[in-house]
Design a protein around this motif. Structure first.
Motif, PDB file in Angstrom:
ATOM      1  N   ALA A 555      41.475  26.680   1.341  1.00 55.59           N
ATOM      2  CA  ALA A 555      40.375  26.922   0.404  1.00 55.59           C
ATOM      3  C   ALA A 555      40.318  25.786  -0.611  1.00 55.59           C
ATOM      4  CB  ALA A 555      40.565  28.254  -0.309  1.00 55.59           C
ATOM      5  N   ARG A 556      39.165  25.204  -0.732  1.00 54.40           N
ATOM      6  CA  ARG A 556      38.989  24.076  -1.631  1.00 54.40           C
ATOM      7  C   ARG A 556      38.568  24.548  -3.021  1.00 54.40           C
ATOM      8  NH1 ARG A 556      41.188  19.411   0.383  1.00 54.40           N
ATOM      9  NH2 ARG A 556      40.614  19.119   2.565  1.00 54.40           N
ATOM     10  N   LYS A 557      38.713  23.639  -3.988  1.00 54.97           N
ATOM     11  CA  LYS A 557      38.265  23.913  -5.348  1.00 54.97           C
ATOM     12  C   LYS A 557      36.786  24.273  -5.329  1.00 54.97           C
ATOM     13  CE  LYS A 557      37.712  20.436  -8.097  1.00 54.97           C
ATOM     14  NZ  LYS A 557      38.020  19.288  -8.968  1.00 54.97           N
ATOM     15  N   GLY A 558      36.439  25.315  -6.041  1.00 50.60           N
ATOM     16  CA  GLY A 558      35.053  25.763  -6.099  1.00 50.60           C
ATOM     17  C   GLY A 558      34.716  26.853  -5.110  1.00 50.60           C
ATOM     18  N   ASP A 559      35.620  27.134  -4.149  1.00 49.68           N
ATOM     19  CA  ASP A 559      35.373  28.211  -3.184  1.00 49.68           C
ATOM     20  C   ASP A 559      35.391  29.567  -3.873  1.00 49.68           C
ATOM     21  OD1 ASP A 559      35.103  26.487  -1.153  1.00 49.68           O
ATOM     22  OD2 ASP A 559      36.995  26.933  -0.146  1.00 49.68           O
ATOM     23  N   LYS A 560      34.506  30.433  -3.427  1.00 50.77           N
ATOM     24  CA  LYS A 560      34.450  31.810  -3.917  1.00 50.77           C
ATOM     25  C   LYS A 560      33.997  32.672  -2.755  1.00 50.77           C
ATOM     26  CE  LYS A 560      32.148  34.734  -7.371  1.00 50.77           C
ATOM     27  NZ  LYS A 560      31.178  34.755  -8.489  1.00 50.77           N
ATOM     28  N   THR A 561      34.920  33.462  -2.172  1.00 50.19           N
ATOM     29  CA  THR A 561      34.589  34.183  -0.950  1.00 50.19           C
ATOM     30  C   THR A 561      33.984  35.559  -1.226  1.00 50.19           C
ATOM     31  OG1 THR A 561      36.774  35.205  -0.774  1.00 50.19           O
ATOM     32  CG2 THR A 561      36.482  33.040   0.229  1.00 50.19           C
ATOM     33  N   GLU A 562      34.506  36.282  -2.215  1.00 45.94           N
ATOM     34  CA  GLU A 562      34.073  37.632  -2.596  1.00 45.94           C
ATOM     35  C   GLU A 562      34.290  38.672  -1.501  1.00 45.94           C
ATOM     36  OE1 GLU A 562      30.049  37.115  -3.998  1.00 45.94           O
ATOM     37  OE2 GLU A 562      30.776  36.986  -6.051  1.00 45.94           O
ATOM     38  N   VAL A 563      34.299  38.258  -0.251  1.00 49.55           N
ATOM     39  CA  VAL A 563      34.683  39.132   0.861  1.00 49.55           C
ATOM     40  C   VAL A 563      35.764  38.407   1.650  1.00 49.55           C
ATOM     41  CG1 VAL A 563      32.443  40.277   1.031  1.00 49.55           C
ATOM     42  CG2 VAL A 563      32.865  38.196   2.358  1.00 49.55           C
ATOM     43  N   TRP A 564      36.523  39.150   2.446  1.00 44.72           N
ATOM     44  CA  TRP A 564      37.599  38.537   3.223  1.00 44.72           C
ATOM     45  C   TRP A 564      37.027  37.499   4.184  1.00 44.72           C
ATOM     46  CZ3 TRP A 564      42.561  38.973   2.046  1.00 44.72           C
ATOM     47  CH2 TRP A 564      42.975  40.065   1.267  1.00 44.72           C
ATOM     48  N   LYS A 565      37.658  36.357   4.212  1.00 44.12           N
ATOM     49  CA  LYS A 565      37.198  35.235   5.020  1.00 44.12           C
ATOM     50  C   LYS A 565      38.379  34.643   5.783  1.00 44.12           C
ATOM     51  CE  LYS A 565      35.037  30.651   4.584  1.00 44.12           C
ATOM     52  NZ  LYS A 565      34.503  29.654   3.608  1.00 44.12           N
ATOM     53  N   LYS A 566      38.187  34.407   7.088  1.00 48.08           N
ATOM     54  CA  LYS A 566      39.237  33.809   7.897  1.00 48.08           C
ATOM     55  C   LYS A 566      39.227  32.293   7.723  1.00 48.08           C
ATOM     56  CE  LYS A 566      40.871  33.343  12.678  1.00 48.08           C
ATOM     57  NZ  LYS A 566      40.645  33.726  14.093  1.00 48.08           N
ATOM     58  N   LEU A 567      40.388  31.736   7.367  1.00 43.92           N
ATOM     59  CA  LEU A 567      40.559  30.307   7.231  1.00 43.92           C
ATOM     60  C   LEU A 567      41.634  29.875   8.222  1.00 43.92           C
ATOM     61  CD1 LEU A 567      40.698  30.295   3.342  1.00 43.92           C
ATOM     62  CD2 LEU A 567      38.719  29.762   4.767  1.00 43.92           C
ATOM     63  N   SER A 568      41.421  28.755   8.909  1.00 41.09           N
ATOM     64  CA  SER A 568      42.339  28.405   9.993  1.00 41.09           C
ATOM     65  C   SER A 568      42.541  26.904  10.105  1.00 41.09           C
ATOM     66  CB  SER A 568      41.804  28.951  11.322  1.00 41.09           C
ATOM     67  OG  SER A 568      40.584  28.320  11.657  1.00 41.09           O
ATOM     68  N   SER A 569      43.562  26.537  10.902  1.00 39.85           N
ATOM     69  CA  SER A 569      43.868  25.136  11.136  1.00 39.85           C
ATOM     70  C   SER A 569      44.640  24.992  12.446  1.00 39.85           C
ATOM     71  CB  SER A 569      44.712  24.580   9.983  1.00 39.85           C
ATOM     72  OG  SER A 569      45.010  23.221  10.181  1.00 39.85           O
ATOM     73  N   ARG A 570      44.507  23.843  13.082  1.00 46.62           N
ATOM     74  CA  ARG A 570      45.264  23.488  14.289  1.00 46.62           C
ATOM     75  C   ARG A 570      45.923  22.147  14.019  1.00 46.62           C
ATOM     76  NH1 ARG A 570      44.408  20.169  18.764  1.00 46.62           N
ATOM     77  NH2 ARG A 570      45.058  20.950  20.837  1.00 46.62           N
ATOM     78  N   THR A 615      41.299  24.170  21.721  1.00 41.52           N
ATOM     79  CA  THR A 615      40.821  23.600  20.457  1.00 41.52           C
ATOM     80  C   THR A 615      40.849  24.649  19.352  1.00 41.52           C
ATOM     81  OG1 THR A 615      38.522  24.227  20.883  1.00 41.52           O
ATOM     82  CG2 THR A 615      39.272  22.086  21.746  1.00 41.52           C
ATOM     83  N   LYS A 616      40.725  24.193  18.122  1.00 38.95           N
ATOM     84  CA  LYS A 616      40.658  25.111  16.976  1.00 38.95           C
ATOM     85  C   LYS A 616      39.453  26.036  17.109  1.00 38.95           C
ATOM     86  CE  LYS A 616      39.799  25.173  11.984  1.00 38.95           C
ATOM     87  NZ  LYS A 616      38.555  25.950  12.118  1.00 38.95           N
ATOM     88  N   GLU A 617      38.321  25.482  17.535  1.00 39.64           N
ATOM     89  CA  GLU A 617      37.107  26.284  17.663  1.00 39.64           C
ATOM     90  C   GLU A 617      37.292  27.397  18.703  1.00 39.64           C
ATOM     91  OE1 GLU A 617      36.418  22.712  15.596  1.00 39.64           O
ATOM     92  OE2 GLU A 617      37.226  22.970  17.640  1.00 39.64           O
ATOM     93  N   TRP A 618      37.967  27.076  19.822  1.00 42.27           N
ATOM     94  CA  TRP A 618      38.221  28.085  20.839  1.00 42.27           C
ATOM     95  C   TRP A 618      39.156  29.160  20.297  1.00 42.27           C
ATOM     96  CZ3 TRP A 618      42.131  30.420  23.498  1.00 42.27           C
ATOM     97  CH2 TRP A 618      41.783  31.089  24.685  1.00 42.27           C
ATOM     98  N   CYS A 619      40.193  28.745  19.593  1.00 42.77           N
ATOM     99  CA  CYS A 619      41.128  29.705  18.999  1.00 42.77           C
ATOM    100  C   CYS A 619      40.429  30.608  17.992  1.00 42.77           C
ATOM    101  CB  CYS A 619      42.290  28.975  18.332  1.00 42.77           C
ATOM    102  SG  CYS A 619      43.394  28.105  19.467  1.00 42.77           S
ATOM    103  N   ASP A 620      39.568  30.029  17.166  1.00 47.20           N
ATOM    104  CA  ASP A 620      38.836  30.825  16.176  1.00 47.20           C
ATOM    105  C   ASP A 620      38.009  31.917  16.848  1.00 47.20           C
ATOM    106  OD1 ASP A 620      39.833  29.389  14.059  1.00 47.20           O
ATOM    107  OD2 ASP A 620      38.087  28.074  13.887  1.00 47.20           O
ATOM    108  N   GLU A 621      37.441  31.594  18.007  1.00 49.79           N
ATOM    109  CA  GLU A 621      36.548  32.531  18.682  1.00 49.79           C
ATOM    110  C   GLU A 621      37.306  33.571  19.493  1.00 49.79           C
ATOM    111  OE1 GLU A 621      32.835  32.528  21.921  1.00 49.79           O
ATOM    112  OE2 GLU A 621      33.728  30.630  21.220  1.00 49.79           O
ATOM    113  N   HIS A 622      38.431  33.191  20.099  1.00 53.42           N
ATOM    114  CA  HIS A 622      39.055  34.052  21.099  1.00 53.42           C
ATOM    115  C   HIS A 622      40.381  34.675  20.690  1.00 53.42           C
ATOM    116  CE1 HIS A 622      36.366  31.511  23.655  1.00 53.42           C
ATOM    117  NE2 HIS A 622      36.130  32.682  24.205  1.00 53.42           N
ATOM    118  N   ILE A 623      41.052  34.122  19.710  1.00 53.75           N
ATOM    119  CA  ILE A 623      42.362  34.642  19.328  1.00 53.75           C
ATOM    120  C   ILE A 623      42.237  35.436  18.048  1.00 53.75           C
ATOM    121  CG2 ILE A 623      44.707  34.044  18.640  1.00 53.75           C
ATOM    122  CD1 ILE A 623      44.585  31.657  20.469  1.00 53.75           C
TER     123      ILE A 623
END
Length: 635
Positions: A555-570, A615-623
């Motif tokens: 999460a970067r400076k200035g982020d404001k999610t207000e609802v649960w948000k999935k953040l990920s990395s590979r 890829t990260k995108e595949w993992c985000d969608e399927h895992i």
């Protein structure tokens, strides 16, 4: 020419004409026969020259199979789903006999290669199947008072189990009809929750919404103690305000839905494909006059509440109001409140409703269910009914139904066409499995419960979440907290999450196994912030000593999610000598709040092999997130 000569000439001409016609017919017949023979010849040539191909196929070809010796009541036939297709992909025979060698040993874990062969119209068809036997992978759901998501990790067969919640109990001083004390501590119990189970085929990323029923809470009053006026979550019927001194509320049902929303949302209720009924509340009446136990959650029909008794009689002579009991819900309607008056009059009033939605209130509340049990006065309330799509005797709601007009199809299959196999219904009065599957019990007492076990997994792989206590359900176990704490007022899953407190540095650390050099890892976290970060970033990172190694910034400076948000990395990690997973936040203003839940890191190289990491995108969608050991799809 005279007449005689003319007649002879005509006869000769007629004979000649007939002869010519006969010859012509023979030629025509010979020509047709040649056409027919040529066609037969061509058909034979075509048949002989055509390359007939038949393929032996499986609904699940290469699979993970749960060790059935550890899954009660489940058997798997290796021939299940076998079909023979022709070269056009059409099924040619669904009743084919297929031989399998070697024999399958369900008591051992390991990998099996099974050769299938079949003979169809002179053609021999063969294929292999790889079966890896694993310990069952189980997804468990406690009561949390809201919906919980199950996202199918891959195609397969999943065993679903539900336990309904029990109704409220009530206790106090019981009196004889002459006014003397009969018992200083008499307790009348709420009905117990029902149990349902069945096996369901799901495709990758199919979503099921799990609603686990709650039992009413307890309070103390000046006369007796019992359930509060509020019914248990998910359909337990509440009481008329102030009547908790006489009776207890109903327990909620547990169910599986295809549409999410609040428990009382009609479209969500309509999408239920499995329900385990909740128990009805008990009734004590004022100072013990007219007590009765609640009816348990039922099978196709809920269990009726118990009659009010005082000294073995159904009502006292000076009991002006008489008494009532609540009957159990059914497949097409709610339970009925049966009123018994002193003059012998019996008046029945509809009380239970679809799912317990907007049911009328009384002194003891009916249990939630497919249809809820009826509430009652001076007697026990009824239990809710259960439902399983595909189960014989169930009557499914029509898709066209609205909250104002509910109709039924007359058949057991839900309009979604999702059907459970090997369905079982047990009432709260029967022997059912314990939540952990280690034994049996009579009905379910307390809050409901749900469990989904992966039995047959098509092209799935086992994986381990490297973060221990990853959703903080065990408090701070495995974590070292600094300016952060475990809280229960916010959570993405379960009942807890990690709160970062306002500070220059908020930190939570978990020491783990050293990552393997050049392995690729996938990590994710659910994150919630009510305010924007004004100064710094939120980070989830691998640390070696005090130096970040391949830091993951979420999460970067200035982020404001207000609802649960999935953040990920590979990322690929170097191999330090030691280290720890660290979540770090920088919060400066006292008003800033941030939360983390469902932390997740898996080793992609170990799971998929070097060079095959998705890829990260595949993992985000399927895992999807899991704690401990889970299943991920093959890529």
């Amino acid at each position: 020419m005279n007449n005689k000569g003319f007649a002879i000439s005509s006869m000769i001409y007629s004979i000649l004409l007939l002869f010519l016609m006969l010859i012509l017919g023979v030629f025509i017949l010979l020509g047709s026969r040649k056409v027919i023979l040529d066609k037969v010849k061509n058909d034979i040539v075509t048949e002989l020259s055509q390359n007939r191909v038949y393929e032996l196929v499986f609904e699940h070809k290469n699979i993970l199979l749960a060790n059935t010796s550890k899954v009660n009541g489940f058997t798997f036939d290796l021939l299940d789903g076998v079909r023979i297709l022709d070269q056009n992909g059409e099924v040619v025979d669904t009743n084919i006999t297929v031989e399998s060698e070697p024999a399958f040993d369900s008591t051992k874990n390991g990998v099996y290669q099974v050769r299938y062969s079949a003979l169809y119209q002179g053609y021999e068809v063969e294929t292999d199947r790889t079966i890896e036997v694993i310990d069952p992978v189980v997804y468990e759901y406690d009561y949390i008072g809201e919906e919980q998501l199950f996202n199918a990790p891959t195609n397969g067969v999943y065993k679903t189990e539900l336990w309904g919640a029990s109704g409220g109990s009530i206790s106090g001083i019981a009196y004889h009809s002459n006014g003397t004390v009969r018992n200083n501590n008499t307790t009348y119990t709420g009905g117990k929750g029902a149990y349902t189970t069945g096996n369901l085929d799901l495709a990758l990323n199919d979503r099921l919404y799990v609603y686990v029923g709650g039992t009413p809470e307890k309070t103390n009053t000046t006369l007796v103690s019992g359930g509060t006026s509020a019914g248990g979550y998910n359909g337990g019927i509440s009481l008329i305000e102030g009547q908790e001194i006489f009776g207890a509320a109903g327990g909620g049902a547990s169910d599986i839905r295809l549409v999410n929303g609040s428990w009382a949302n009609f479209d969500s209720l309509k999408s239920r494909i499995m329900v385990a009924g909740g128990g009805g509340g008990a009734n004590f009446r004022n100072q013990g006059y007219g007590e009765g136990n609640g009816g348990s959650g039922g099978g196709l029909t809920g269990i009726d509440g118990k009659e009010a008794l005082v000294d073995g009689s159904y009502f006292r002579e000076d009991w002006a109001a008489g008494y009532s009991i609540g009957t159990g819900g059914t497949q097409i309607g709610g339970g009925i409140t049966k009123n018994f008056q002193l003059n012998g009059t019996k008046t029945d009033a509809p009380s239970g409703t679809f799912g317990g939605l907007s049911a009328p209130l009384s002194q003891s509340g009916g249990g939630g269910g497919y249809y809820s049990g009826a509430s009652s006065s001076h007697g026990g309330a009824g239990g809710g009914s259960s439902y399983i799509s595909g189960y014989k005797g169930c009557d499914s709601i029509a898709q066209s139904s609205t909250s104002e007009s509910i109709t039924h199809t007359g058949g057991p299959i839900h309009y979604s066409k999702k059907v459970f196999q090997s369905g079982v219904m047990k009432t709260g009065d029967e022997e059912i499995p314990t939540h952990d599957g280690s034994g049996v019990m009579i009905g379910n007492t307390g809050n409901g419960y749900a469990k989904i076990t992966a039995l047959i997994i098509d092209n799935g792989k086992l994986a381990t979440n490297l973060i221990k206590n990853s959703s903080f359900e065990n408090g701070s176990t495995n974590w070292s907290l600094s300016n952060s704490k475990i809280v229960t007022d916010q959570s993405k899953s379960g009942n807890a999450s990690l709160e970062f407190q306002p500070s220059v540095t908020s930190m939570s650390i978990q020491t783990m196994d050293t990552p393997i050099s050049n392995h690729i890892y996938y990590g994710s976290m659910e994150f919630l912030s009510s305010n924007s970060f004004t100064t710094y970033d939120n980070r989830f990172e691998w640390y070696l000593g005090d130096v970040a190694n391949s830091m993951m910034v979420f999460a970067r400076k200035g982020d404001k999610t207000e609802v649960w948000k999935k953040l990920s990395s590979r990322l690929s990690l170097d191999a330090p000598n030691s280290g720890s997973w660290k979540i770090r936040n920088f919060l400066v203003n006292a008003s800033e709040k941030a939360y983390a839940d469902d932390l997740f890191i898996i080793d992609l190289t170990e799971i998929y092999g070097a060079g095959n990491e998705p890829t990260k995108e595949w993992c985000d969608e399927h895992i999807t997130y899991f704690d401990g050991i889970g299943i991920v799809p093959g890529n």
